[in-house]
Each structure stands twice: as structure tokens, then as C-alpha cells.
Design a protein around this motif. Structure first.
Motif, mmCIF file in Angstrom:
data_model
loop_
_atom_site.group_PDB
_atom_site.id
_atom_site.type_symbol
_atom_site.label_atom_id
_atom_site.label_comp_id
_atom_site.label_asym_id
_atom_site.label_seq_id
_atom_site.Cartn_x
_atom_site.Cartn_y
_atom_site.Cartn_z
ATOM 1 N N PRO A 76 0.804 -1.228 0.000
ATOM 2 C CA PRO A 76 0.000 0.000 0.000
ATOM 3 C C PRO A 76 0.835 1.276 0.000
ATOM 4 O O PRO A 76 0.371 2.308 -0.464
ATOM 5 C CB PRO A 76 -0.833 -0.114 1.270
ATOM 6 N N ASN A 77 2.075 1.217 0.488
ATOM 7 C CA ASN A 77 2.918 2.406 0.495
ATOM 8 C C ASN A 77 3.309 2.835 -0.917
ATOM 9 O O ASN A 77 3.628 3.996 -1.156
ATOM 10 C CB ASN A 77 4.169 2.170 1.337
ATOM 11 N N LEU A 78 3.296 1.912 -1.875
ATOM 12 C CA LEU A 78 3.581 2.230 -3.270
ATOM 13 C C LEU A 78 2.309 2.474 -4.070
ATOM 14 O O LEU A 78 2.248 3.362 -4.921
ATOM 15 C CB LEU A 78 4.370 1.085 -3.927
ATOM 16 N N VAL A 79 1.294 1.682 -3.807
ATOM 17 C CA VAL A 79 0.097 1.670 -4.645
ATOM 18 C C VAL A 79 -0.829 2.858 -4.366
ATOM 19 O O VAL A 79 -1.345 3.466 -5.298
ATOM 20 C CB VAL A 79 -0.650 0.335 -4.434
ATOM 21 N N VAL A 80 -1.040 3.215 -3.105
ATOM 22 C CA VAL A 80 -1.983 4.271 -2.764
ATOM 23 C C VAL A 80 -1.550 5.623 -3.343
ATOM 24 O O VAL A 80 -2.364 6.311 -3.974
ATOM 25 C CB VAL A 80 -2.213 4.331 -1.237
ATOM 26 N N PRO A 81 -0.280 6.051 -3.202
ATOM 27 C CA PRO A 81 0.106 7.319 -3.851
ATOM 28 C C PRO A 81 -0.004 7.258 -5.376
ATOM 29 O O PRO A 81 -0.367 8.242 -6.011
ATOM 30 C CB PRO A 81 1.564 7.515 -3.420
ATOM 31 N N PHE A 82 0.290 6.103 -5.969
ATOM 32 C CA PHE A 82 0.173 5.954 -7.418
ATOM 33 C C PHE A 82 -1.274 6.140 -7.867
ATOM 34 O O PHE A 82 -1.553 6.850 -8.838
ATOM 35 C CB PHE A 82 0.693 4.576 -7.839
ATOM 36 N N LEU A 83 -2.212 5.531 -7.166
ATOM 37 C CA LEU A 83 -3.623 5.651 -7.540
ATOM 38 C C LEU A 83 -4.166 7.047 -7.279
ATOM 39 O O LEU A 83 -4.969 7.555 -8.054
ATOM 40 C CB LEU A 83 -4.453 4.609 -6.797
ATOM 41 N N LYS A 84 -3.747 7.688 -6.194
ATOM 42 C CA LYS A 84 -4.209 9.049 -5.926
ATOM 43 C C LYS A 84 -3.727 10.001 -7.005
ATOM 44 O O LYS A 84 -4.464 10.859 -7.457
ATOM 45 C CB LYS A 84 -3.707 9.521 -4.560
ATOM 46 N N ASN A 85 -2.485 9.845 -7.429
ATOM 47 C CA ASN A 85 -1.928 10.687 -8.479
ATOM 48 C C ASN A 85 -2.587 10.379 -9.817
ATOM 49 O O ASN A 85 -2.845 11.276 -10.618
ATOM 50 C CB ASN A 85 -0.417 10.489 -8.568
ATOM 51 N N ASP A 86 -2.880 9.120 -10.070
ATOM 52 C CA ASP A 86 -3.473 8.703 -11.337
ATOM 53 C C ASP A 86 -4.906 9.206 -11.469
ATOM 54 O O ASP A 86 -5.362 9.531 -12.565
ATOM 55 C CB ASP A 86 -3.429 7.177 -11.457
ATOM 56 N N LEU A 87 -5.654 9.289 -10.370
ATOM 57 C CA LEU A 87 -7.024 9.777 -10.428
ATOM 58 C C LEU A 87 -7.075 11.262 -10.762
ATOM 59 O O LEU A 87 -8.028 11.739 -11.358
ATOM 60 C CB LEU A 87 -7.738 9.522 -9.097
ATOM 61 N N ARG A 88 -6.062 12.008 -10.386
ATOM 62 C CA ARG A 88 -6.032 13.442 -10.661
ATOM 63 C C ARG A 88 -5.696 13.731 -12.115
ATOM 64 O O ARG A 88 -6.078 14.758 -12.647
ATOM 65 C CB ARG A 88 -5.009 14.134 -9.768
ATOM 66 N N ASN A 89 -4.941 12.868 -12.767
ATOM 67 C CA ASN A 89 -4.472 13.108 -14.131
ATOM 68 C C ASN A 89 -5.438 12.573 -15.170
ATOM 69 O O ASN A 89 -5.097 11.719 -15.963
ATOM 70 C CB ASN A 89 -3.083 12.481 -14.323
ATOM 71 N N ARG A 90 -6.637 13.094 -15.176
ATOM 72 C CA ARG A 90 -7.608 12.703 -16.191
ATOM 73 C C ARG A 90 -7.270 13.420 -17.492
ATOM 74 O O ARG A 90 -6.954 14.602 -17.491
ATOM 75 C CB ARG A 90 -9.024 13.069 -15.758
ATOM 76 N N THR A 91 -7.338 12.709 -18.579
ATOM 77 C CA THR A 91 -7.065 13.320 -19.869
ATOM 78 C C THR A 91 -8.353 13.447 -20.658
ATOM 79 O O THR A 91 -9.351 12.805 -20.349
ATOM 80 C CB THR A 91 -6.057 12.471 -20.673
ATOM 81 N N GLY A 92 -8.318 14.255 -21.676
ATOM 82 C CA GLY A 92 -9.485 14.435 -22.513
ATOM 83 C C GLY A 92 -10.040 15.838 -22.392
ATOM 84 O O GLY A 92 -9.618 16.653 -21.572
ATOM 85 N N ARG A 93 -10.960 16.131 -23.242
ATOM 86 C CA ARG A 93 -11.553 17.433 -23.301
ATOM 87 C C ARG A 93 -12.482 17.633 -22.110
ATOM 88 O O ARG A 93 -13.258 16.767 -21.772
ATOM 89 C CB ARG A 93 -12.338 17.526 -24.609
ATOM 90 N N PRO A 94 -12.397 18.803 -21.434
ATOM 91 C CA PRO A 94 -13.301 19.043 -20.316
ATOM 92 C C PRO A 94 -14.751 19.187 -20.790
ATOM 93 O O PRO A 94 -15.005 19.528 -21.937
ATOM 94 C CB PRO A 94 -12.790 20.357 -19.716
ATOM 95 N N ARG A 95 -15.665 18.922 -19.914
ATOM 96 C CA ARG A 95 -17.082 18.995 -20.259
ATOM 97 C C ARG A 95 -17.498 20.439 -20.532
ATOM 98 O O ARG A 95 -17.009 21.375 -19.906
ATOM 99 C CB ARG A 95 -17.930 18.473 -19.106
ATOM 100 N N LYS A 96 -18.384 20.600 -21.456
ATOM 101 C CA LYS A 96 -18.928 21.915 -21.777
ATOM 102 C C LYS A 96 -20.332 21.986 -21.205
ATOM 103 O O LYS A 96 -21.220 21.246 -21.619
ATOM 104 C CB LYS A 96 -18.951 22.131 -23.282
ATOM 105 N N ASN A 97 -20.519 22.826 -20.218
ATOM 106 C CA ASN A 97 -21.849 22.963 -19.588
ATOM 107 C C ASN A 97 -22.453 24.296 -19.944
ATOM 108 O O ASN A 97 -21.882 25.282 -19.987
ATOM 109 C CB ASN A 97 -21.749 22.830 -18.079
#
Length: 97
Positions: A76-97
Motif C-alpha cells: 500500500p505504500n507504493l500503490v496508494v500514492p500511485f492511484l491518488k496521483n493517477d485519479l487526478r491526471n484525467r485526460t481528454g476534453r473538459p465537459r462543456k456545460n
């Protein structure tokens, strides 16, 4: 008027110097919690903490697997920071509201 609850998460090597009843910018500290990670965690433990399916977690964490092919275990000391960082780095065009 209702009181609202705010949760602040702090990660550090040593515990913060906060005591119950302290006033921080007009708010009173009413509880302190500590979460300790086990030595090795499985996919069920990770799915409770991250909004991803078991298959997606298994694919993303394939390199971090320290268990066998049947029982997938992760540090968990390796995986949890990796997943937290990965969730923030979403790619793609932002939604247009």
C-alpha cells in the motif's frame, strides 16, 4: 442553524501537533483519527477506497503485484500514492456545460 462537518486529511512522518478542543481559524477540533495500512493489501481493500473496478485496478497495478497470479497482493505504500496521483491526471476534453 446546523453545524457542518469538515474533514481534513494530513499525511506525515510524525503526528501533527493538534489536540482535541483546539481552535483552528474559528473551528473546534472534535476528533482525530489515524489510519494505518497493512503490510500487503488485496483488490477488495483497494476497491473500498478508490472508485475503480477490480479489473481496472488489476490492469493498472499489474507491475506492483507482489503476490502470485492467483492472489494479487500489493504494497500500500507504493500503490496508494500511485492511484491518488493517477485519479487526478484525467485526460481528454473538459465537459462543456
Amino acid at each position: 442553524m446546523f453545524k457542518q462537518k469538515y474533514i481534513i486529511t494530513v499525511e506525515s512522518e510524525s503526528p501533527p501537533q493538534i489536540c482535541l478542543g483546539d481552535k483552528i481559524h474559528g473551528a473546534t477540533v472534535i476528533s482525530l483519527e489515524v489510519e494505518q495500512y497493512p503490510d500487503l493489501v488485496d483488490l477488495a481493500w483497494l476497491t473500498k477506497r478508490f472508485p475503480l473496478s477490480r479489473e481496472m485496478l488489476s490492469q493498472k497495478l499489474e507491475l506492483f503485484n507482489v503476490g502470485g497470479s492467483g492472489k494479487k497482493l500489493y504494497d500500500p505504500n507504493l500503490v496508494v500514492p500511485f492511484l491518488k496521483n493517477d485519479l487526478r491526471n484525467r485526460t481528454g476534453r473538459p465537459r462543456k456545460n
